[in-house]
Write an enzyme that holds these catalytic residues in place. Structure first.
Site, short mmCIF file in Angstrom:
data_model
loop_
_atom_site.label_atom_id
_atom_site.label_comp_id
_atom_site.label_asym_id
_atom_site.label_seq_id
_atom_site.Cartn_x
_atom_site.Cartn_y
_atom_site.Cartn_z
CG ASP A 73 11.27 -45.71 6.87
OD1 ASP A 73 10.28 -46.32 6.39
OD2 ASP A 73 12.30 -45.47 6.22
CG HIS A 115 9.32 -47.62 3.44
ND1 HIS A 115 10.63 -48.02 3.63
CD2 HIS A 115 8.60 -48.77 3.43
CE1 HIS A 115 10.68 -49.32 3.73
NE2 HIS A 115 9.46 -49.81 3.62
CD GLU A 129 13.18 -45.63 2.86
OE1 GLU A 129 12.23 -45.52 3.67
OE2 GLU A 129 14.02 -46.54 2.93
CG ASP A 164 9.26 -52.00 -3.69
OD1 ASP A 164 8.94 -53.20 -3.83
OD2 ASP A 164 9.09 -51.39 -2.63
P1 PGA Z 1 7.80 -55.97 5.79
O1 PGA Z 1 8.15 -54.64 4.98
O2 PGA Z 1 6.50 -56.45 5.24
O3 PGA Z 1 8.93 -56.92 5.51
O4 PGA Z 1 7.71 -55.57 7.22
C1 PGA Z 1 7.14 -53.71 4.74
C2 PGA Z 1 7.69 -52.58 3.90
O5 PGA Z 1 8.91 -52.31 3.97
O6 PGA Z 1 6.91 -51.95 3.19
#
Ligand code: PGA
Length: 261
Positions: A136, A138, A143, A67
């Site tokens: 959350d 995702h 999302e 992404d």
């Molecule tokens: P993070 O993010 O590794 O910074 O905790 C994980 C994600 O959003 O997939």
């Protein structure tokens, strides 16, 4: 789904590094799906060390990042492009032409997303997809509510994700609302998935993804349908799993022929 719980994120990252490096050694022209964020940083640092000290050769590998933020160019300090250059690309021998990251500045986003999907197909599909997990639930930037059949497209971030990621942006700088992300069906088409989640902030999302019902409301739960997924957790991220003891037993008592770590 194989759930592997290690005492610390460091140890879980070591296991992830062994799996990724083995994939590259066994198939030097592997197609790797890459993730950004705090979670895979140690994995990338360990791969860089293996490249430097043990000759791990990425020269024939192809990469696709999950992404990117819409509106951020490759030189923006918070862009995922910049993250990848900083933690991996500038330290290993990946071939520039075989590195792919969604273009946050694409003028025609739908056309760019369709071309990204086409590039993945032309590369032969993703052999090993590295994944983090949002608090959350995702996957990539899919999302809650993302279609389980989705492909690369534009998505709108939840406020929770924007708050989680604000730490990567400058004081007073807005976290973009829109992103381009591989879809859940894009991720599901990978031959192997490696989901990493560390720390207590991920415990709820981990439990919902691994032991909850499969639902678009928890995109991580998609992996329950995937035939070859390993979930690497530290003890804190595993804290709310009801079958943690069983997963530990399985991991510690594998038949010798099945031990692949
Ligand atoms: P993070 O993010 O590794 O910074 O905790 C994980 C994600 O959003 O997939």
């Amino acid at each position: 789904m194989e759930v592997i719980i290690l005492p610390t994120a460091e140890e879980a990252s070591e296991v992830a590094t062994r799996l990724v490096s083995r994939q590259i050694r066994e198939k030097p022209d592997s197609v790797l799906g890459l993730a950004t964020g705090g979670t895979p940083k140690r994995l990338y640092e360990m791969l860089v060390r293996m490249h430097r000290e043990e000759g791990l050769d990425l020269g024939r590998a192809t990469t696709f990042n999950l992404d990117e933020y819409v509106g951020l160019g490759p030189d923006h300090p918070a862009s995922y492009h910049r993250f990848m250059v900083k933690y991996l690309f500038s330290h290993v021998n990946l071939t520039r032409e075989r590195i792919h990251i969604p273009d946050g500045l694409a003028a025609d986003v739908p056309a760019h997303c369709a071309a990204y999907e086409q590039s993945i197909r032309e590369a032969g599909g993703i052999d090993l997809q590295i994944l983090g997990l949002g608090s959350d639930g995702h996957l990539g930037f899919n999302e809650p509510g993302s279609s389980l059949a989705s492909r690369t497209r534009i998505k709108t971030l939840t406020e929770r994700t924007r708050n989680d990621n604000a730490r990567y942006f400058g004081e007073g700088e807005e976290v973009p609302h829109h992103v381009i992300t591989m879809g859940l069906a894009t991720i599901a088409a990978s031959r192997m998935c490696l989901l990493l989640a560390f720390g207590k902030a991920k415990a709820e999302a981990v439990a919902a993804s691994v032991e909850g019902p499969v639902t678009a409301s928890v995109p991580g739960s998609l992996l329950q349908f995937h035939p070859r997924t390993k979930v690497l957790l530290d003890t804190e991220a595993a804290a709310l799993l009801t079958r943690a003891d069983y997963y530990q037993w399985v991991y510690n008592n594998k038949p010798a022929w099945q031990t692949d770590l």
